[in-house]
Design a protein around this motif. Sequence first.
Motif, PDB file in Angstrom:
ATOM      1  N   GLU A 271       0.823  -1.214   0.000  1.00 11.19           N
ATOM      2  CA  GLU A 271       0.000   0.000   0.000  1.00 11.19           C
ATOM      3  C   GLU A 271       0.855   1.261   0.000  1.00 11.19           C
ATOM      4  N   LYS A 272       1.923   1.253   0.821  1.00  7.67           N
ATOM      5  CA  LYS A 272       2.739   2.461   0.956  1.00  7.67           C
ATOM      6  C   LYS A 272       4.045   2.380   0.182  1.00  7.67           C
ATOM      7  N   GLY A 273       4.279   1.234  -0.465  1.00  5.64           N
ATOM      8  CA  GLY A 273       5.588   0.986  -1.050  1.00  5.64           C
ATOM      9  C   GLY A 273       6.008   1.906  -2.167  1.00  5.64           C
ATOM     10  N   TYR A 274       5.055   2.429  -2.930  1.00  5.92           N
ATOM     11  CA  TYR A 274       5.443   3.262  -4.068  1.00  5.92           C
ATOM     12  C   TYR A 274       4.812   4.651  -4.031  1.00  5.92           C
ATOM     13  N   GLY A 275       4.089   4.974  -2.987  1.00  6.18           N
ATOM     14  CA  GLY A 275       3.540   6.314  -2.838  1.00  6.18           C
ATOM     15  C   GLY A 275       2.613   6.683  -3.984  1.00  6.18           C
ATOM     16  N   PRO A 276       2.705   7.926  -4.480  1.00  5.89           N
ATOM     17  CA  PRO A 276       1.802   8.385  -5.538  1.00  5.89           C
ATOM     18  C   PRO A 276       2.317   8.110  -6.952  1.00  5.89           C
ATOM     19  N   PHE A 277       3.432   7.381  -7.061  1.00  5.14           N
ATOM     20  CA  PHE A 277       4.067   7.193  -8.365  1.00  5.14           C
ATOM     21  C   PHE A 277       3.463   5.977  -9.075  1.00  5.14           C
ATOM     22  N   GLU A 278       2.384   6.228  -9.779  1.00  6.54           N
ATOM     23  CA  GLU A 278       1.618   5.156 -10.425  1.00  6.54           C
ATOM     24  C   GLU A 278       2.301   4.598 -11.666  1.00  6.54           C
ATOM     25  N   VAL A 279       3.229   5.352 -12.239  1.00  5.54           N
ATOM     26  CA  VAL A 279       3.951   4.900 -13.429  1.00  5.54           C
ATOM     27  C   VAL A 279       5.449   4.972 -13.165  1.00  5.54           C
ATOM     28  N   THR A 280       6.164   3.967 -13.598  1.00  2.26           N
ATOM     29  CA  THR A 280       7.617   3.935 -13.458  1.00  2.26           C
ATOM     30  C   THR A 280       8.231   3.679 -14.829  1.00  2.26           C
ATOM     31  N   ILE A 281       9.228   4.474 -15.173  1.00  2.00           N
ATOM     32  CA  ILE A 281       9.879   4.358 -16.477  1.00  2.00           C
ATOM     33  C   ILE A 281      11.339   3.960 -16.264  1.00  2.00           C
ATOM     34  N   GLY A 282      11.774   2.931 -16.986  1.00  2.00           N
ATOM     35  CA  GLY A 282      13.152   2.468 -16.875  1.00  2.00           C
ATOM     36  C   GLY A 282      13.565   1.717 -18.117  1.00  2.00           C
ATOM     37  N   ALA A 283      14.698   1.056 -18.024  1.00  2.00           N
ATOM     38  CA  ALA A 283      15.196   0.296 -19.170  1.00  2.00           C
ATOM     39  C   ALA A 283      14.373  -0.970 -19.366  1.00  2.00           C
ATOM     40  N   LYS A 284      14.386  -1.489 -20.587  1.00  2.00           N
ATOM     41  CA  LYS A 284      13.668  -2.713 -20.906  1.00  2.00           C
ATOM     42  C   LYS A 284      14.111  -3.847 -19.979  1.00  2.00           C
ATOM     43  N   GLY A 285      13.160  -4.691 -19.621  1.00  2.00           N
ATOM     44  CA  GLY A 285      13.481  -5.823 -18.744  1.00  2.00           C
ATOM     45  C   GLY A 285      12.248  -6.234 -17.972  1.00  2.00           C
ATOM     46  N   SER A 286      12.469  -6.842 -16.810  1.00  2.00           N
ATOM     47  CA  SER A 286      11.377  -7.318 -15.970  1.00  2.00           C
ATOM     48  C   SER A 286      10.695  -6.147 -15.267  1.00  2.00           C
ATOM     49  N   ALA A 287       9.375  -6.112 -15.367  1.00  2.00           N
ATOM     50  CA  ALA A 287       8.616  -5.049 -14.708  1.00  2.00           C
ATOM     51  C   ALA A 287       8.720  -5.166 -13.185  1.00  2.00           C
ATOM     52  N   THR A 288       8.647  -6.384 -12.663  1.00  2.00           N
ATOM     53  CA  THR A 288       8.751  -6.572 -11.217  1.00  2.00           C
ATOM     54  C   THR A 288      10.146  -6.216 -10.715  1.00  2.00           C
ATOM     55  N   GLN A 289      11.159  -6.529 -11.501  1.00  2.00           N
ATOM     56  CA  GLN A 289      12.530  -6.176 -11.120  1.00  2.00           C
ATOM     57  C   GLN A 289      12.684  -4.668 -11.054  1.00  2.00           C
ATOM     58  N   LEU A 290      12.101  -3.970 -12.013  1.00  2.00           N
ATOM     59  CA  LEU A 290      12.166  -2.507 -12.021  1.00  2.00           C
ATOM     60  C   LEU A 290      11.482  -1.929 -10.793  1.00  2.00           C
ATOM     61  N   ALA A 291      10.291  -2.454 -10.453  1.00  2.00           N
ATOM     62  CA  ALA A 291       9.549  -1.951  -9.299  1.00  2.00           C
ATOM     63  C   ALA A 291      10.271  -2.262  -7.993  1.00  2.00           C
ATOM     64  N   LEU A 292      10.785  -3.475  -7.860  1.00  2.00           N
ATOM     65  CA  LEU A 292      11.479  -3.868  -6.635  1.00  2.00           C
ATOM     66  C   LEU A 292      12.736  -3.047  -6.405  1.00  2.00           C
ATOM     67  N   ASN A 293      13.489  -2.812  -7.454  1.00  2.00           N
ATOM     68  CA  ASN A 293      14.720  -2.043  -7.310  1.00  2.00           C
ATOM     69  C   ASN A 293      14.436  -0.577  -7.011  1.00  2.00           C
ATOM     70  N   THR A 294      13.402  -0.032  -7.653  1.00  3.11           N
ATOM     71  CA  THR A 294      13.107   1.389  -7.509  1.00  3.11           C
ATOM     72  C   THR A 294      12.512   1.718  -6.145  1.00  3.11           C
ATOM     73  N   TYR A 295      11.534   0.946  -5.714  1.00  2.00           N
ATOM     74  CA  TYR A 295      10.774   1.315  -4.515  1.00  2.00           C
ATOM     75  C   TYR A 295      11.136   0.505  -3.275  1.00  2.00           C
ATOM     76  N   TYR A 296      11.714  -0.669  -3.465  1.00  2.00           N
ATOM     77  CA  TYR A 296      12.057  -1.512  -2.318  1.00  2.00           C
ATOM     78  C   TYR A 296      13.558  -1.712  -2.167  1.00  2.00           C
ATOM     79  N   HIS A 297      14.328  -1.163  -3.130  1.00  2.00           N
ATOM     80  CA  HIS A 297      15.792  -1.253  -3.087  1.00  2.00           C
ATOM     81  C   HIS A 297      16.265  -2.700  -2.964  1.00  2.00           C
ATOM     82  N   ILE A 298      15.588  -3.574  -3.739  1.00  2.00           N
ATOM     83  CA  ILE A 298      15.924  -4.994  -3.765  1.00  2.00           C
ATOM     84  C   ILE A 298      16.353  -5.361  -5.178  1.00  2.00           C
ATOM     85  N   GLY A 299      17.434  -6.134  -5.304  1.00  2.00           N
ATOM     86  CA  GLY A 299      17.866  -6.602  -6.611  1.00  2.00           C
ATOM     87  C   GLY A 299      18.593  -5.520  -7.402  1.00  2.00           C
TER      88      GLY A 299
END
Length: 407
Positions: free
Chosen positions: A47-75
């Motif tokens: 619920e609180k992991g990504y705040g108001p940022f409904e869209v994330t833009i990054g390099a091509k690859g895994s969507a979950t990997q992008l989200a985990l690295n950006t908002y959870y600092h994992i991977g």
Amino acid sequence: MNLISLLWRNVLHRKTLSLLTVMSVAVTVALVVFLLLCSDGIEKGAEKGYGPFEVTIGAKGSATQLALNTYYHIGSPTGNVPFTLLDEVRKDAAVDKAFAMTTGDNYNGFPIVGMEVDYFLTRYGTDKHMAQGKLYEKLGDTIVGSHVASELGLHVGDKFQGAHGLVKGAVDDDEDHHEGEAGEADHHHQFTYNIVGILPPLLTSDDRAIFTTLDYAWAVHENQQSASKEITTILVKPKTLLGAQSIKTKYGQMNNVQAIYTSKAVADVVNVVDKGTQALSVVTVICIFLAAGSILLSLIAAVNERKKDVGLLRLIGKSKSYVWFSLIGEGVLLTFIGLIGGLVIGHAGGYLSREAVFEYSGLQIQSWHYMPGEGWLVLGTLLIGVVASIGPALQAYRVDPLQLFKS
């Protein structure tokens, strides 16, 4: 004799068997409580992991990997995108706020994240002031998350050097790294960070990160040319949900760039974790049956002893309700003691392991507060105690007291 005193004496009469019964109930309840705490942490993190940022833009690859690295600092990040893309995103009419992020370095295993200062105001609002110091203003200034400060004993004014990679010793432990990477590692050790502030507990994964200016990555990696500057991710707060769709569609069509719905990527991760939780639930159900069996065996073992007690109670004129409560009450009392012990052990275990769990997974465990599932746990546990007690109680009550004493 007082009913409670009678029940307590019966329990103490068979200390070993009573203790084993209480322990089996306590372990089962503690396991369920810990699962509830983890589930609660997952829901709040999602619920609180990504705040108001409904869209994330990054390099091509895994969507979950992008989200985990950006908002959870994992991977690891999926790669980099051009810095010039940030200006293009900010000029988009559908975008309310957009912030760039750079990452790729660490200090003692904690990620160093380049982030624009306004990110904290947009995500956490004005009510979250610094616990100590101030926000960073120039290259080399850093602020550290509350968990990092606590784990490493950092204070405002401390200085440190980072290392390349997102894992402690990532470069130093690689015996086959190239000479260029060795030179880059040396440059990391020459670049000094200065802690100017410590964040308050935010109850998100930002608590275990170190933040600094966006341009740290370019300075550390000696990349000062504007045309070649790259960033890891762009965090986008759209003006509307319809705007989020247009942003995703527009930038998802670019070469080597992906735009994801952050909520969907996080939901995919939660679904995977839920499957693991369901597997643990099977073990929990087995433990529940074992606990119920333990209560049943404990009372069956006491049936022969209780027959004479029941016969005596009935002969001296005790009411049926008193006799029934004296029989069923023992199982309920053992269950209740195990329940209280399990609740305490479960919350204590969550509290003691919270730092390790948070550092390993980014999952926040908040112990010592009531969770909706705990009410059902209490009722279910007591019901199991009652049901397990009925059979032995019925067997003892059916005995004719006169025949019992004649024999």
